[in-house]
Scaffold this motif. Structure first.
Motif, PDB file in Angstrom:
ATOM      1  N   PHE A   1       0.917  -1.337  -0.015  1.00 25.18           N
ATOM      2  CA  PHE A   1       0.081   0.032   0.050  1.00 25.18           C
ATOM      3  C   PHE A   1       0.962   1.309  -0.015  1.00 25.18           C
ATOM      4  O   PHE A   1       0.570   2.177  -0.716  1.00 25.18           O
ATOM      5  N   TRP A   2       1.829   1.117   0.906  1.00 23.37           N
ATOM      6  CA  TRP A   2       2.702   2.549   0.891  1.00 23.37           C
ATOM      7  C   TRP A   2       3.411   2.618  -0.370  1.00 23.37           C
ATOM      8  O   TRP A   2       3.696   3.553  -0.760  1.00 23.37           O
ATOM      9  N   SER A   3       4.136   1.469  -0.988  1.00 24.86           N
ATOM     10  CA  SER A   3       4.903   1.697  -2.141  1.00 24.86           C
ATOM     11  C   SER A   3       3.661   2.556  -3.197  1.00 24.86           C
ATOM     12  O   SER A   3       4.223   3.029  -4.113  1.00 24.86           O
ATOM     13  N   LEU A   4       2.615   2.012  -3.379  1.00 24.85           N
ATOM     14  CA  LEU A   4       1.460   2.793  -4.307  1.00 24.85           C
ATOM     15  C   LEU A   4       1.623   4.179  -4.006  1.00 24.85           C
ATOM     16  O   LEU A   4       1.231   5.035  -4.957  1.00 24.85           O
ATOM     17  N   ILE A   5       1.307   4.527  -2.586  1.00 27.26           N
ATOM     18  CA  ILE A   5       1.202   6.000  -2.200  1.00 27.26           C
ATOM     19  C   ILE A   5       2.473   6.535  -2.572  1.00 27.26           C
ATOM     20  O   ILE A   5       2.137   7.877  -2.916  1.00 27.26           O
ATOM     21  N   GLU A   6       3.541   6.108  -2.105  1.00 27.15           N
ATOM     22  CA  GLU A   6       4.771   6.891  -2.502  1.00 27.15           C
ATOM     23  C   GLU A   6       5.179   6.919  -3.894  1.00 27.15           C
ATOM     24  O   GLU A   6       6.192   7.911  -4.209  1.00 27.15           O
ATOM     25  N   SER A   7       4.642   6.160  -4.825  1.00 26.45           N
ATOM     26  CA  SER A   7       5.202   6.337  -6.143  1.00 26.45           C
ATOM     27  C   SER A   7       5.022   7.512  -6.728  1.00 26.45           C
ATOM     28  O   SER A   7       4.052   8.353  -6.366  1.00 26.45           O
ATOM     29  N   ASN A   8       5.737   7.904  -7.397  1.00 24.79           N
ATOM     30  CA  ASN A   8       5.712   9.182  -8.353  1.00 24.79           C
ATOM     31  C   ASN A   8       5.301  10.577  -7.136  1.00 24.79           C
ATOM     32  O   ASN A   8       4.638  11.228  -7.428  1.00 24.79           O
ATOM     33  N   HIS A   9       6.241  10.411  -6.103  1.00 29.74           N
ATOM     34  CA  HIS A   9       6.085  11.558  -5.225  1.00 29.74           C
ATOM     35  C   HIS A   9       4.678  11.988  -4.633  1.00 29.74           C
ATOM     36  O   HIS A   9       4.394  12.910  -4.526  1.00 29.74           O
ATOM     37  N   GLY A  10       4.008  10.952  -4.345  1.00 29.66           N
ATOM     38  CA  GLY A  10       2.585  10.907  -4.015  1.00 29.66           C
ATOM     39  C   GLY A  10       2.328  11.650  -2.647  1.00 29.66           C
ATOM     40  O   GLY A  10       1.248  12.517  -2.656  1.00 29.66           O
ATOM     41  N   PRO A  11       3.025  11.666  -1.577  1.00 31.62           N
ATOM     42  CA  PRO A  11       2.735  12.394  -0.305  1.00 31.62           C
ATOM     43  C   PRO A  11       2.495  14.056  -0.603  1.00 31.62           C
ATOM     44  O   PRO A  11       1.977  14.543  -0.047  1.00 31.62           O
ATOM     45  N   ARG A  12       3.396  14.427  -1.607  1.00 32.40           N
ATOM     46  CA  ARG A  12       3.337  15.933  -1.858  1.00 32.40           C
ATOM     47  C   ARG A  12       2.219  16.450  -2.247  1.00 32.40           C
ATOM     48  O   ARG A  12       1.993  17.478  -2.577  1.00 32.40           O
ATOM     49  N   ILE A  13       1.129  15.496  -2.859  1.00 35.52           N
ATOM     50  CA  ILE A  13      -0.023  16.042  -3.437  1.00 35.52           C
ATOM     51  C   ILE A  13      -1.325  15.459  -2.665  1.00 35.52           C
ATOM     52  O   ILE A  13      -2.252  15.910  -3.218  1.00 35.52           O
ATOM     53  N   MET A  14      -1.051  14.887  -1.574  1.00 41.96           N
ATOM     54  CA  MET A  14      -2.331  14.341  -0.872  1.00 41.96           C
ATOM     55  C   MET A  14      -3.106  15.474  -0.278  1.00 41.96           C
ATOM     56  O   MET A  14      -4.269  15.398  -0.289  1.00 41.96           O
ATOM     57  N   HIS A  15      -2.624  16.692  -0.042  1.00 42.43           N
ATOM     58  CA  HIS A  15      -3.182  17.853   0.418  1.00 42.43           C
ATOM     59  C   HIS A  15      -4.165  18.359  -0.592  1.00 42.43           C
ATOM     60  O   HIS A  15      -5.234  19.028  -0.530  1.00 42.43           O
ATOM     61  N   LYS A  16      -3.900  18.093  -1.892  1.00 45.06           N
ATOM     62  CA  LYS A  16      -4.587  18.574  -3.102  1.00 45.06           C
ATOM     63  C   LYS A  16      -5.600  17.362  -3.288  1.00 45.06           C
ATOM     64  O   LYS A  16      -6.733  17.872  -3.699  1.00 45.06           O
TER      65      LYS A  16
END
Length: 300
Positions: free
Chosen positions: A192-207
């Protein structure tokens, strides 16, 4: 009998890609027959469906993508994310794979809102939907109970919270929303984390979290579409879920005519991974008794 999982490494190798509004989108399709669109939730991806994928592909033509901003699809930073655009994406995906309508849908969480938009578009003559099954999701803003992380992402410091989001934070959030005996393994959490982290995912979570206020804006249009009672609907819901569990189903029964609901005791927010055998059973039961109306497009 448990369903076989598809390891994430295998799932990724089976993916294909198409371009949506200049952004690469990863998608999957398998099987033959009536098209069945699977729409994942926040903050995960289409791998959520991996237990159900093969059993459903034996009966239908299953189609799924990682939506824009999710999984292995593009996650543009300077982008305004919208549920309406995600519905556009689903329609573009269907066109790309040349899926004939009418369309069947299974959706979860964030994906429920995308499915609600597609239902509304059905009544506007923009797509033809044959049936829809919702798993745990915020079908009604008044019953949605976001977890702390979602509340923080919605706040003025959401961009900082998102960038700091880690595997440990994911584990903490998931412990709140899964059933007491059906939580993910350490290996599943890694995936699950691998998919969230892919392509710098955390930086757009607030969007991405802007879907919560967007649901409020579209609430009446979407609920009105569900209340038309012309498309067969079913809710299969993990009762234990603190976000959209039994309390959401109670509201559904109040508002939706001839409400068809299934509650899964002891199951949390991710029934497709916590109790895939039960979800499959109740979905196939729904489809077996489904009598489709004559093919036509209904207009509002």
């Amino acid at each position: 009998m448990p369903l076989a999982e598809i390891p994430l490494c295998v799932w990724r190798k089976r993916s294909r890609s198409f371009v949506f509004r200049g952004q690469p989108i990863r998608y999957w399709t398998a099987g033959q027959g009536e098209p069945l669109l699977l729409i994942h939730g926040f903050p995960t991806a289409s791998w959520d469906w991996h237990y159900l994928w093969q059993p459903l592909a034996q009966r239908y033509r299953v189609i799924a993508c990682d939506m824009l901003g999710f999984g292995d699809s593009a996650k543009p930073h300077k982008h305004t994310y919208s549920l309406l655009e995600q519905a556009d994406l689903q329609q573009a995906l269907l066109a790309n794979v040349q899926a004939e309508q009418p369309l069947h849908i299974i959706a979860h969480d964030y994906g429920d809102s995308v499915a609600q938009e597609l239902l509304a578009r059905h009544y506007e003559g923009r797509i033809e939907v044959a049936s829809c099954v919702f798993l745990n999701g915020g079908l009604f803003p008044e019953t949605h109970r976001p977890v702390l992380m979602q509340k923080l992402l919605l706040g003025p410091l959401g961009w900082i919270i998102g960038r700091a989001f880690s595997r440990d934070a994911l584990v903490k959030s998931f412990r709140q929303i899964f059933g007491p005996k059906t939580g993910p393994s350490e290996s599943e959490l890694d995936d699950f984390w691998s998919l969230i982290e892919s392509n710098h995912g955390p930086r757009i979570m607030h969007k991405l979290i802007s879907y919560i206020p967007e649901r409020r804006l579209q609430r009446d249009r979407w609920v009105t579409a569900m209340q038309r009672d012309e498309i067969p609907l079913r809710v299969i819901d993990g009762e234990f879920d603190p976000i959209s569990g039994a309390h959401m189903v109670a509201r559904y029964r109040e508002l939706i005519p001839n409400a068809d609901t299934v509650l899964l005791p002891g199951i949390g927010h991710y029934p497709q991974t916590e109790a895939p055998v039960q979800v499959l059973k109740h979905y196939l039961e729904f489809r077996e008794r489904l009598v489709l109306p004559p093919r036509k497009v209904a207009y509002s």
